[in-house]
Write an enzyme that holds these catalytic residues in place. Structure first.
Site, mmCIF file in Angstrom:
data_model
loop_
_atom_site.group_PDB
_atom_site.id
_atom_site.type_symbol
_atom_site.label_atom_id
_atom_site.label_comp_id
_atom_site.label_asym_id
_atom_site.label_seq_id
_atom_site.Cartn_x
_atom_site.Cartn_y
_atom_site.Cartn_z
ATOM 1 N N ASP A 148 10.013 6.119 21.597
ATOM 2 C CA ASP A 148 9.825 7.485 22.428
ATOM 3 C C ASP A 148 11.041 8.344 22.663
ATOM 4 O O ASP A 148 11.884 8.285 23.486
ATOM 5 C CB ASP A 148 8.832 7.057 24.105
ATOM 6 C CG ASP A 148 7.773 6.344 23.562
ATOM 7 O OD1 ASP A 148 7.117 5.567 21.611
ATOM 8 O OD2 ASP A 148 6.730 5.335 24.087
ATOM 9 N N GLU A 179 -1.250 6.095 24.240
ATOM 10 C CA GLU A 179 -0.112 6.547 24.640
ATOM 11 C C GLU A 179 0.173 7.951 24.989
ATOM 12 O O GLU A 179 -0.516 8.703 24.243
ATOM 13 C CB GLU A 179 0.339 5.516 23.845
ATOM 14 C CG GLU A 179 -0.015 3.740 23.121
ATOM 15 C CD GLU A 179 1.405 3.068 22.481
ATOM 16 O OE1 GLU A 179 1.332 3.722 21.737
ATOM 17 O OE2 GLU A 179 1.718 2.127 23.482
HETATM 18 C C1 FRU Z 1 4.325 4.046 22.614
HETATM 19 C C2 FRU Z 1 5.460 2.941 23.502
HETATM 20 C C3 FRU Z 1 4.794 3.153 25.162
HETATM 21 C C4 FRU Z 1 5.632 1.926 25.827
HETATM 22 C C5 FRU Z 1 7.088 2.409 24.693
HETATM 23 C C6 FRU Z 1 6.945 1.496 24.910
HETATM 24 O O1 FRU Z 1 5.545 4.008 21.430
HETATM 25 O O2 FRU Z 1 4.413 1.533 23.128
HETATM 26 O O3 FRU Z 1 3.235 3.269 25.019
HETATM 27 O O4 FRU Z 1 5.805 3.154 27.534
HETATM 28 O O5 FRU Z 1 6.248 3.242 23.831
HETATM 29 O O6 FRU Z 1 7.978 1.136 23.970
#
Ligand code: FRU
Length: 491
Positions: A42, A222
């Site tokens: 992300d 998310e």
């Molecule tokens: C989304 C996610 C988020 C989390 C991060 C961990 O891709 O799963 O929810 O904070 O990636 O890397």
């Protein structure tokens, strides 16, 4: 040595040790942000701070799997030339021992403040989540807040899937939207508020699965984001667990938005239907910010969870970010355009006008390559199908196919013959009009197609051979007029 320096040094060593291998990869992108080694997921903390754009990212430096997450950091004056400024956060504290997870950034009176999730797993694999702060005066070196975490675990009625805070300020109050899961295992976005970024109170549920008409809409939401656009509110979410429905929701997880109005008192948002932001194969966890030109900018992970087998992994790295996009609202639909600044990368223009294509496939001299932008306007005549093939090999074994099918009224991206890597087809409804416009950004191993000035976007990674550089344009069962095509190599 303290734990933080130790973890930082370990990561910098991994970057240094893999440098030659990573840089030997043809598939390294030329104008996209990528991890120096390891895995990127992300985008985090996207912000313009003291005139410069910053984007952080979920970073696993020690492998191309989803291991211990750090925050990597890029900054830029112009959204196109990005400086890798190293690592912003290492998971050194008890409340983040299994990763500094996603979050956002705010400018708190000249202090760049990151708000993120500390992820902890106990020996049984159970999760704890802590919301944390880290501050920086210079925008490069961050210090974690001494009284972290500022939120211990989740409010009552929710599970420990509670993460990815996005914070903004309105009328002197800080608001946070955060991804959550109800105890019935339904995805939720919650609104919290605070006067000082340190003490937070729950306002309420913004939306969720089986709320506001979003039936059966995932077990976890998310990376929520919420912002005003053209006097409406837009809520972006990345729900997990939405089932495919025809051409919709075909990636493992989706990212999209709803448009409506947030009630800041109750936290609830009345809104319309969910619309996917991107129709391609690799797009997830987008994040937005507003800049001093008043633009709402979006950047996303050009990858997906659980895709860990890209051809770049043998060269020690995986995934990248999209180019930045500007968002506009047109009749409750979010329109996405590449930022104007992308034009500064253009060189070596080649153009053609009014090329009639009648039930045939053509090539045009000097329209070829692997790092380019194309703008093409097709005047639709009586052809049933028309489109382009990019990254064609001489022996015709490789091609990345895109076309408009007028009978289905669908735009189609087909990467079954794109080369190495994942295969498949993605489709999306586009109205059959007199004209179709494509704005294509090709990098060595990525493709972003903006259709009709940002009405739809298809984002995907493809891994053709470096000699596959051909471009073909075709019309089937009738003709089209390629009114204009402009191609630039990109710096
Ligand atoms: C989304 C996610 C988020 C989390 C991060 C961990 O891709 O799963 O929810 O904070 O990636 O890397």
């Amino acid at each position: 040595m303290n734990k933080n320096n130790e973890l930082m040094n370990k990561a910098y060593d991994a970057i240094q040790n893999n440098k030659d291998l990573v840089n030997s990869d043809y598939y390294r992108l030329k104008y996209h942000t990528m991890p120096p080694t390891g895995l990127l997921n992300d985008p985090n903390g996207f912000i313009q701070f003291k005139g410069e754009y910053h984007v952080f990212y979920q970073f696993h430096p020690f492998g191309t799997n989803h291991g211990l997450k750090y925050w990597g950091h890029y900054k830029s004056k112009d959204l196109i030339n990005w400086d890798d400024t190293g690592i912003a956060l290492a998971p050194s504290e008890w409340y983040e021992s299994h990763g500094c997870y996603s979050g956002s950034a705010v400018d708190d009176n000249g202090i760049l403040t990151l708000v993120y999730t500390g992820n902890v797993k106990d020996i049984d694999g159970n999760r704890e989540t802590y919301q944390c702060l880290a501050m920086s005066k210079d925008g490069i070196n961050f210090e974690k807040y001494k009284d972290n975490p500022v939120i211990h675990n989740q409010p009552e009625g929710y599970t420990r899937h509670f993460r990815d805070p996005k914070v903004w300020r309105k009328d002197g109050i800080w608001y946070m939207i955060i991804g959550a899961q109800s105890i019935k295992e339904e995805g939720r976005a919650l609104l919290l508020k605070s006067e000082n970024l340190k003490n937070w109170n729950l306002v309420g549920e913004v939306s969720g699965s089986n709320i506001n008409g979003l039936n059966d809409f995932g077990f976890m939401w998310e990376c929520p984001d919420l912002f005003e656009l053209d006097e409406k509110d837009v809520l972006i979410i990345s729900p997990q667990g939405v089932k495919p429905k025809g051409d919709l929701y075909n990636n493992i997880y989706q990212s999209g938005y709803v448009v409506g109005k947030l009630d800041y008192e109750s936290g609830n948002m009345k809104h319309g239907e969910f619309i996917e932001l991107d129709r391609g194969f690799e797009f997830y966890a987008p994040q937005t910010t507003i800049d001093d030109k008043g633009r709402r900018l979006l950047i996303a992970w050009m990858g997906l969870p659980e895709e860990e087998e890209h051809p770049t992994t043998e060269k020690g790295w995986i995934h990248a970010m999209t180019i930045p996009r500007v968002l506009e609202l047109r009749e409750n639909k979010v329109i996405q355009k590449p930022v104007e600044e992308m034009k500064k990368l253009r060189k070596d223009l080649v153009s053609y006008n009014n090329v009639e294509i009648n039930d045939e496939e053509i090539t045009l001299e000097n329209i070829s390559g692997d790092v380019f932008e194309i703008e093409a306007t097709f005047e639709v005549k009586d052809a049933k199908k028309f489109g382009m093939k990019l990254r064609c090999s001489k022996d015709l074994s490789e091609e990345t196919l895109m076309y408009y099918d007028r009978e289905d009224r669908k735009f189609v991206l087909d990467r079954n013959k794109s080369g190495k890597g994942y295969k498949g087809i993605r489709k999306c409804y586009i109205e059959d009009k007199k004209e179709l416009k494509l704005n294509i950004f090709m990098d060595t191993s990525s493709l972003e197609i903006f259709i009709n000035d940002g009405e739809e976007v298809f984002t995907s990674r493809i891994y053709p051979d470096k000699e596959s550089l051909g471009i073909k344009i075709f019309a089937n069962e009738g003709s089209i007029n390629l009114r204009e095509i402009n191609k630039w190599n990109l710096k």
